[in-house]
Scaffold this motif. Structure first.
Motif, short mmCIF file in Angstrom:
data_model
loop_
_atom_site.label_atom_id
_atom_site.label_comp_id
_atom_site.label_asym_id
_atom_site.label_seq_id
_atom_site.Cartn_x
_atom_site.Cartn_y
_atom_site.Cartn_z
N ALA A 254 0.82 -1.21 0.00
CA ALA A 254 0.00 0.00 0.00
C ALA A 254 0.85 1.26 0.00
N ASP A 255 2.05 1.15 0.53
CA ASP A 255 2.93 2.31 0.65
C ASP A 255 3.71 2.60 -0.62
N ILE A 256 3.56 1.77 -1.64
CA ILE A 256 4.33 1.95 -2.88
C ILE A 256 4.15 3.34 -3.50
N PRO A 257 2.90 3.86 -3.66
CA PRO A 257 2.76 5.21 -4.23
C PRO A 257 3.51 6.28 -3.43
N ILE A 258 3.45 6.17 -2.08
CA ILE A 258 4.15 7.14 -1.24
C ILE A 258 5.65 7.05 -1.47
N GLN A 259 6.17 5.83 -1.55
CA GLN A 259 7.60 5.65 -1.77
C GLN A 259 8.05 6.21 -3.11
N VAL A 260 7.23 6.00 -4.14
CA VAL A 260 7.56 6.54 -5.47
C VAL A 260 7.65 8.06 -5.43
N ILE A 261 6.59 8.69 -4.89
CA ILE A 261 6.56 10.15 -4.85
C ILE A 261 7.66 10.69 -3.93
N ASN A 262 7.93 10.01 -2.83
CA ASN A 262 9.00 10.44 -1.94
C ASN A 262 10.36 10.39 -2.63
N LEU A 302 -1.40 4.74 -9.42
CA LEU A 302 -0.94 3.73 -8.47
C LEU A 302 -2.00 3.44 -7.40
N VAL A 303 -2.64 4.49 -6.88
CA VAL A 303 -3.67 4.30 -5.85
C VAL A 303 -4.86 3.52 -6.41
N LEU A 305 -4.91 1.35 -8.92
CA LEU A 305 -4.54 -0.05 -9.16
C LEU A 305 -4.51 -0.85 -7.86
N LEU A 306 -3.92 -0.26 -6.81
CA LEU A 306 -3.80 -0.98 -5.54
C LEU A 306 -5.15 -1.09 -4.82
N THR A 307 -5.97 -0.05 -4.92
CA THR A 307 -7.28 -0.09 -4.27
C THR A 307 -8.22 -1.08 -4.95
N CYS A 308 -8.16 -1.12 -6.24
CA CYS A 308 -9.10 -1.97 -6.99
C CYS A 308 -8.63 -3.42 -7.17
N PHE A 309 -7.31 -3.62 -7.19
CA PHE A 309 -6.80 -4.97 -7.48
C PHE A 309 -5.74 -5.45 -6.50
N GLY A 310 -5.49 -4.70 -5.45
CA GLY A 310 -4.45 -5.08 -4.50
C GLY A 310 -4.69 -6.41 -3.82
N GLY A 325 -4.10 -10.07 4.63
CA GLY A 325 -3.40 -8.92 4.06
C GLY A 325 -4.07 -8.39 2.81
N ALA A 326 -4.94 -9.21 2.17
CA ALA A 326 -5.61 -8.80 0.93
C ALA A 326 -6.56 -7.63 1.17
N TRP A 327 -7.49 -7.79 2.12
CA TRP A 327 -8.44 -6.70 2.37
C TRP A 327 -7.76 -5.52 3.07
N MET A 328 -6.74 -5.81 3.89
CA MET A 328 -5.99 -4.72 4.52
C MET A 328 -5.36 -3.81 3.46
N LEU A 329 -4.77 -4.43 2.45
CA LEU A 329 -4.07 -3.68 1.41
C LEU A 329 -5.00 -2.71 0.70
N GLN A 330 -6.21 -3.14 0.35
CA GLN A 330 -7.12 -2.27 -0.38
C GLN A 330 -7.52 -1.04 0.43
N ILE A 331 -7.80 -1.25 1.71
CA ILE A 331 -8.20 -0.13 2.57
C ILE A 331 -7.02 0.83 2.77
N LEU A 332 -5.84 0.27 3.04
CA LEU A 332 -4.66 1.10 3.28
C LEU A 332 -4.26 1.88 2.03
N ALA A 333 -4.42 1.26 0.86
CA ALA A 333 -4.05 1.92 -0.40
C ALA A 333 -4.91 3.15 -0.65
N LEU A 334 -6.21 3.03 -0.39
CA LEU A 334 -7.10 4.18 -0.57
C LEU A 334 -6.77 5.28 0.45
N GLY A 335 -6.43 4.86 1.65
CA GLY A 335 -6.19 5.82 2.72
C GLY A 335 -4.94 6.65 2.56
N ILE A 336 -4.00 6.24 1.70
CA ILE A 336 -2.76 7.02 1.57
C ILE A 336 -2.94 8.29 0.74
#
Length: 449
Positions: A254-262, A302-303, A305-310, A325-336
């Motif tokens: 879920a943190d991948i988009p943040i890491q890319v932008i950072n 990125l958000v 893709l991860l929210t819809c198919f993470g 971790g599957a449902w956790m990832l989708q919620i966390l991805a949207l929240g970033i």
């Protein structure tokens, strides 16, 4: 100005190359390790790294950002004074690791922590001796060199981890591999710019400038430890340690988009804004808003893709033990998303020498987490805890926007339209997914487990 634009383009391209390669390596090693080690090991490492990171943040006076931002950053008396502080800080972190290890092991009822924290804490001493070539390379926006260096270090680290774990399936394999790779990293850092000869220096003028800029970095990073690591600290206490291990896997994706932008911010935006900080706020804002569109488009992609198919990513790559971790990832991805909007401008605030607004944001985020996470967990269980964590960046976003308003760099209008576009895309794609019979993954034991 055209040369700066070329630097930005080259820097961004190299950032993508570096980050993409890094994630491929990381994913590959992660898949191997999750089959060789149990989830508890990942939970333990998450706790150990959290406390060591906390000590690093509590002692961070912005040494590297100061070298990048300060006009005197390339002067030997400045970067050598910064290097001296860095060495002292590294030794101090390790000593503190020894002091806190036993109380932490008692608090979490995990005896292994009293040995793991001091052992992994040795990295702080080793990294303290790293050359100041690294921030100086970033100051010159030589992203190709810094990217090659980071990928090389990562290859050594991952190769050692897989080798050691293959023969000795213990958490100590991860610790030993980390220490050896840090030694390699420090040695190689002194070869990047041979003309940079670090030596112990104590220049009063440089110290004054370092602490003048670094005081807000110190406040911000100290508070950010609690704000950003509250999830791991509280989850490790509220739930079994294997839940923390599963959460860590989900959060990593879920943190991948943040890491890319950072990466783009740290390697390109911050150094370039530091060079443009003498422009009027109106001119600076115009340039930022125009270029920020491209960064936001990348973030939205990125958000979405991860929210819809993470969830499919986790379910197909990991075994049954990690299915939550599957449902956790989708919620966390949207929240970033609020965090992603914030960090695209946070680097601008650093570039103009105004790091204090991030400190306010981290404080608000910490207060939110301390109050809401235990409270909602008692009502909704793990699902509620993940919801609270997912949207913990809204207070941070509000503080950053307040700072942008004060500095005449407000981006609310652009953020509104970008958010609207994000919601529209996610809604359409989830509708298509539902229509095709691909339902979202839900918590295995219900929402209120």
């Amino acid at each position: 100005m055209s040369s700066l634009k070329q630097l930005a383009i080259r820097g961004t391209i190299w950032t993508f190359i570096g980050y993409g390669s890094s994630q491929v390596l990381r994913l590959g090693s992660n898949l191997i390790l999750t089959r060789l080690l149990v989830p508890e090991v990942f939970g333990l490492m998450a706790l150990v790294n959290t406390f060591i990171m906390g000590l690093s943040l509590f002692s961070d006076v912005g040494i590297n950002p100061s070298i990048i931002q300060n006009p005197r950053g390339e002067k030997p008396e400045f970067y050598n004074t910064a290097w001296t502080l860095q060495v002292i800080r590294g030794i101090g972190i390790w000593i503190t690791c020894i002091i806190i290890a036993y109380p932490i092991s008692v608090f979490y009822d995990t005896p292994e922590l009293k040995w793991l924290i001091p052992a992994l804490g040795l990295n702080s001493i080793i990294s303290g001796f790293q050359s100041t070539s690294l921030p100086l390379i970033k100051k010159k926006v030589k992203v190709s060199i810094s990217t090659s260096f980071m990928l090389g270090v990562q290859l050594v680290y991952l190769g050692l981890i897989i080798l050691f774990v293959w023969f000795y399936r213990s958490i100590w394999s991860l610790v030993i591999a980390s220490i050896i790779s840090q030694i390699v990293s420090t040695i190689v850092s002194h070869k990047l710019m041979p003309e940079i000869k670090n030596r112990f220096t104590w220049n009063q003028e440089s110290l004054k400038e370092l602490f003048s800029f670094g005081k807000w970095i110190f406040v911000s990073t100290a508070i950010s430890f609690f704000a950003m690591q509250c999830d791991r600290l509280l989850l490790g206490r509220l739930f079994p340690i294997e839940i923390l291990g599963i959460y860590t896997i989900a959060f990593t994706f879920a943190d991948i988009p943040i890491q890319v932008i950072n990466r783009i911010n740290g390697s390109v935006v911050f150094p370039l804004v530091s060079q443009l900080s003498d422009l009027s706020r109106q001119e600076l804002r115009k340039k930022i808003i125009d270029k920020r569109k491209l960064i936001l488009i990348l973030g939205i992609t990125l958000v979405v893709l991860l929210t819809c198919f993470g969830d499919l990513l986790v379910l197909n790559l990991y075994d049954e033990r990690y299915k939550d971790g599957a449902w956790m990832l989708q919620i966390l991805a949207l929240g970033i998303w609020p965090n992603l909007l914030s960090i695209t401008m946070r680097s601008v605030q650093l570039g103009i020498g105004k790091p204090m607004y991030g400190a306010y944001g981290y404080l608000l985020k910490f207060i939110y987490m301390v109050i809401m996470l235990p409270f909602i967990t008692n009502i909704m269980g793990l699902f509620g805890a993940i919801l609270v964590i997912a949207f913990n960046d809204i207070p941070f976003y509000l503080a950053v926007q307040y700072g942008l308003w004060k500095e005449q760099l407000l981006t609310v209008k652009q953020d509104f339209w970008a958010t609207l576009f994000l919601v529209f895309l996610i809604s359409i794609i989830l509708f298509i997914r539902y229509y095709l019979g691909l339902n979202l993954t839900l918590p295995s034991n219900g929402f209120f487990d």
